[in-house]
Motif scaffolding. Sequence first.
Motif, PDB file in Angstrom:
ATOM      1  N   ASN A 184       0.825  -1.216   0.000  1.00 39.41           N
ATOM      2  CA  ASN A 184       0.000   0.000   0.000  1.00 39.41           C
ATOM      3  C   ASN A 184       0.856   1.263   0.000  1.00 39.41           C
ATOM      4  N   THR A 235     -14.880  -1.709  -3.151  1.00 42.34           N
ATOM      5  CA  THR A 235     -15.579  -1.755  -1.861  1.00 42.34           C
ATOM      6  C   THR A 235     -16.904  -2.506  -1.994  1.00 42.34           C
ATOM      7  N   LYS A 289      -5.612  -1.905   0.925  1.00 39.15           N
ATOM      8  CA  LYS A 289      -6.484  -1.741   2.100  1.00 39.15           C
ATOM      9  C   LYS A 289      -6.834  -0.255   2.266  1.00 39.15           C
ATOM     10  N   GLU A 290      -7.920   0.056   2.986  1.00 35.82           N
ATOM     11  CA  GLU A 290      -8.295   1.460   3.184  1.00 35.82           C
ATOM     12  C   GLU A 290      -7.264   2.221   4.021  1.00 35.82           C
ATOM     13  N   GLU A 291      -6.593   1.509   4.904  1.00 38.72           N
ATOM     14  CA  GLU A 291      -5.589   2.090   5.797  1.00 38.72           C
ATOM     15  C   GLU A 291      -4.517   2.912   5.058  1.00 38.72           C
ATOM     16  N   ASP A 292      -4.109   4.036   5.665  1.00 40.71           N
ATOM     17  CA  ASP A 292      -3.015   4.829   5.103  1.00 40.71           C
ATOM     18  C   ASP A 292      -1.737   4.439   5.831  1.00 40.71           C
ATOM     19  N   LYS A 344     -13.195   6.439  -1.557  1.00 42.93           N
ATOM     20  CA  LYS A 344     -12.382   5.421  -0.916  1.00 42.93           C
ATOM     21  C   LYS A 344     -11.107   5.175  -1.702  1.00 42.93           C
ATOM     22  N   LYS A 345     -10.034   5.026  -0.980  1.00 43.29           N
ATOM     23  CA  LYS A 345      -8.732   4.803  -1.597  1.00 43.29           C
ATOM     24  C   LYS A 345      -8.748   3.579  -2.518  1.00 43.29           C
ATOM     25  N   VAL A 346      -9.260   2.446  -2.006  1.00 43.64           N
ATOM     26  CA  VAL A 346      -9.223   1.214  -2.784  1.00 43.64           C
ATOM     27  C   VAL A 346      -9.935   1.404  -4.117  1.00 43.64           C
TER      28      VAL A 346
END
Lengths: 621, 621
Positions: B44, B138, B79-82, B105-107
């Motif tokens: 990521n 998502t 993953k959505e996490e940064d 959303k990033k993904v």
Amino acid sequence: QMPRGNLETIHHRALVLAQVRKWLDGRMFREAFECMRKLRINLNLIYDHNPKLFLENAQNFVRQLDSISHINLFLTELKEEDTTMTMYPFPVNTPGQLATGTSGKKVDIVCDALRSAMESIDQYKYSLSILTTHVKKTVPELEVALQKVHELRVNPPSATNAVSAEEALKYLLFLVNVNELYDHSLGTYDFDLVLMVAEKSQKDPKEYLPFLNMLKTLEPSYQRYTIDKHLKRYRKALRHLSKCGEEHFTEALNLVKDQRLYGEALGLYPANSSQYKALSCAYAEYLVEQQQAEQAGLLLWRCGETARALQAFVGSASWRSALCVAEQIPLPPDQLALLARDLAEKLVELRRYTEAAILLEQYAKDCEEAISALIAGAVWEEALRLVYLYNRQDIIETNLKPALLEAFSSQTAFLETQRTMFIRHKTRLAVVRELKEKARLQLLDEDVPDCPEAELYSEASSAMTGSHAGSKYSHSNSRISSRSSKNRRKAERKKLSLKEGSPLEDAALLHAMAEVVQSVDKMREEVHSLLKALVLFQFDGQAGKLQHAYGDALQMMEAGLPEVWEGGLQLTQAPITGPNSTANSITASFQQPRPSATQESETPPPPKIRNAVKWKLSILK
Amino acid sequence: QMPRGNLETIHHRALVLAQVRKWLDGRMFREAFECMRKLRINLNLIYDHNPKLFLENAQNFVRQLDSISHINLFLTELKEEDTTMTMYPFPVNTPGQLATGTSGKKVDIVCDALRSAMESIDQYKYSLSILTTHVKKTVPELEVALQKVHELRVNPPSATNAVSAEEALKYLLFLVNVNELYDHSLGTYDFDLVLMVAEKSQKDPKEYLPFLNMLKTLEPSYQRYTIDKHLKRYRKALRHLSKCGEEHFTEALNLVKDQRLYGEALGLYPANSSQYKALSCAYAEYLVEQQQAEQAGLLLWRCGETARALQAFVGSASWRSALCVAEQIPLPPDQLALLARDLAEKLVELRRYTEAAILLEQYAKDCEEAISALIAGAVWEEALRLVYLYNRQDIIETNLKPALLEAFSSQTAFLETQRTMFIRHKTRLAVVRELKEKARLQLLDEDVPDCPEAELYSEASSAMTGSHAGSKYSHSNSRISSRSSKNRRKAERKKLSLKEGSPLEDAALLHAMAEVVQSVDKMREEVHSLLKALVLFQFDGQAGKLQHAYGDALQMMEAGLPEVWEGGLQLTQAPITGPNSTANSITASFQQPRPSATQESETPPPPKIRNAVKWKLSILK
């Protein structure tokens, strides 16, 4: 023998006080008094030390002192002050006397107690002291004192120790200013007494005798009125004048008007008399001048002055009372209708549409105008009720539906501006708080114990009041709450400025945001009724949009409130500790201006969101 | 050559990350990827390190990796996490990337960007990766992925590097559960696709073939409805069923009722259709069950079901709408009068006297009853208006005056109880605060840093809720505000107890006092109108007494508020410093439970006194 120096007169104050207290506890008033007089201890302590004990032993006290001049000395030194609290506090570790439950003024209590003690022992012997108790009272009882002197003169007592009226009067003049005493003697309406005082005074008989002689020629009530008026005792004067018969009523009325004794005057004449009516009219005129037209109307109505009452009620927009009076007169139907239209117009100006509609419907018999007023006021359900009551369904298409759609547009537009304003203020507030926090930390670093930055922040701004966009927006089809409270709040906020960089900008922002939230929350009822009306006429799309927009705005504001109102608090609640901190710096870090409680006028309480008022329709998605 | 041990595979994480960042900054994605894969650094970071740069170089990234499996690896690890915030924070002193303004959303953003990059480079070569971008979103776009597989099968591409439909489907089944894929294939309503998936699955043809064959016999809309219902996609099912004609409407209605799709259903049929009416009726029935009878009434009314609408409106006391409907039906006059009486009775129970009076006056034509209702509700002016409108001055003597005097008595009695209660609570509060302050100082002396007494004080009481005398008192001739808010406040206060010694007794006292003040302040309007009515009928004595009593009560409470609400604050705001104090003890002395802000639920905000609402008559002394 040569004087041995002043040594023997030096006393240790604490020791002396202890002794005095012992004497007082032991009811040895004479010893206490002598000692206190000699050493210039305030005599009030005799009472203050134990008020209950003193009052129970008032006779004892008089008997022990057994001296008119001593008693007078004690009386003249009396003050409201409690010397055990001020000059002579109880020594530490002494269970102090709890605040005695005695109500009333101390001086009055002591005077009354000693007078009754002296009167029961020997009223002649103590007559000068008794006079003192009257004069010393909070409101000096000069008439009573004068009356007692007069008594001595009329019935000189046979007791050998009695003082003469002459002596007593001389003593009184020693206590009280002669002009005051003369006035009070006049106030007893007893010419013997007046002459007695006048003779003792330096007054010129040419001055007072003609006046007294003139008074003697008058009828008793009118005489008393003249005296009271001379003494500027207008209330009493009026009471006496009211007993002088109808021929003096004009004079009474003028007195009432001059001295504004309307309320008192009404109590002096029977309610059904012509005087009562005249007084009511005069009072009403005065009240109208004082912007109290409604109360004027009540007074005029109840004394039968219907025409003038009607005028007063119309002037104060008291439309219900106005109509009652109009029916009582009775006004002919066409005039009644005109009156109703007039009043309705006023009420519409005041945004009281529902009331205007009642007037138009029931008194002007104009259902069309009534419905128009209700539509203008966004009172949809009531408008519809009249539409069906008068079978005027045509109005639904011509007026009601267009008004509904217009209301929908203006409400959504209003919500949008309020949303924008809330967000703009919130963003700016975060910036201002950050800047202030930085400034605070910088100043705390320098550890200035007197916390000057707190002053800096709370200093009222002299900057111009920033224009406040929110209050400018006016949306039609909506009732606006009483202007007065809005104006008051505006005045309070005058010192606050929304201008960027103004010292109280954060407080100004909070005020502005509170107002935005309040104005949005206030729409609950109106939005609810608009939603129902929209649904009824199949405007489901608009209803859905409005419900969505309003729900969003409320939610956004409610979610933003905790951060806005407690954000500042949390910032300052973290204590600034560390190796360089001192007791002062920690204390200072807590004593920062807090957004709540302490600075009431500057930071408003968080606005209330009335979640109990349900407005959503479940049939709209 | 022998292995030289693991030494060469040990890397310093920080150095590696620094190198990876450099590669990423230099758009050397291949080097970065290889290194990260080898050293198990979360992929990521490739995006997170600089999202803007990555998105601008999506094609570059694809070309450098040039590997379907590598791209798939990157995609599946998204993953959505940064990771720059969690696993790999930027080194200190590096200006971190500011939060990019990209919304969404990033993904999803990465998937869409890479898909479009791959499609523009070579949609055949990368078709498996393209499928991955659909599945990874998502909300997985399984239908789109299946559609692409179907496309491959129907029009096999001539490109040599293209994968077959077979291969693609196999890959999809590797990514997604087969039953889910089968359901989604059904959801495309494309039987070819369904069969393709079914064949690849382990499903028994005896199981699915009959169902598919049955579906094929159905009319298209009904076929889609059947599929959607099978997949529990009821909203879609309803939409298709609504297109199947009247013969299927009963089925639709049942579906709507079962799944409570009333709102959606109304949108699918024209507003003037019989189906719309039937749906409205069903919806209304449901709403009545849900205690939403008013909204039910609106739905019924607008589709012409007047009789049922009337019932719903009566049930919800929506009397205005009820009457409109009644006039529309139209109800015969005698029944309309009965209806009006019924509704008026309900409204009187709800203490909505003014509205009850309108019903009695205008629809039941019974002015006497209307006036009675207004008198019962203490709506004096309106009562008087009807008295004069209907020329029934006799009622003034028989009913109005006695009611006024009764109201005077009950209001003065109520004021007296509220006064007493306020004083009692205030006295007790002072005692409780003193006790707590003593306990606090004692505990602070012991210098316990964790401040356990704060916990002790804020601990919710498990004691019984004390009986609250205030809420028991009910005074007649007075409108009482919505019960609901009262109940809510009661529930909030359940944990508070007025019982002496209960842990939150001070908070309970504040709540009780706030309620007392509120209930007294709320009387302004009522007292004002009662005073005017008393004066009008010459009951000046009673009016004077009431004005005096009310003014006194308000003043006493207003004067008491600052001490009550800020008293606790001032106590705790004095820092406890001195030779024995420590940073902790000073901090602790500030962190005492404060009466405001922090403990919102326990200490209510000071009640507002609405001084802007003028109630006094200047004509009364």
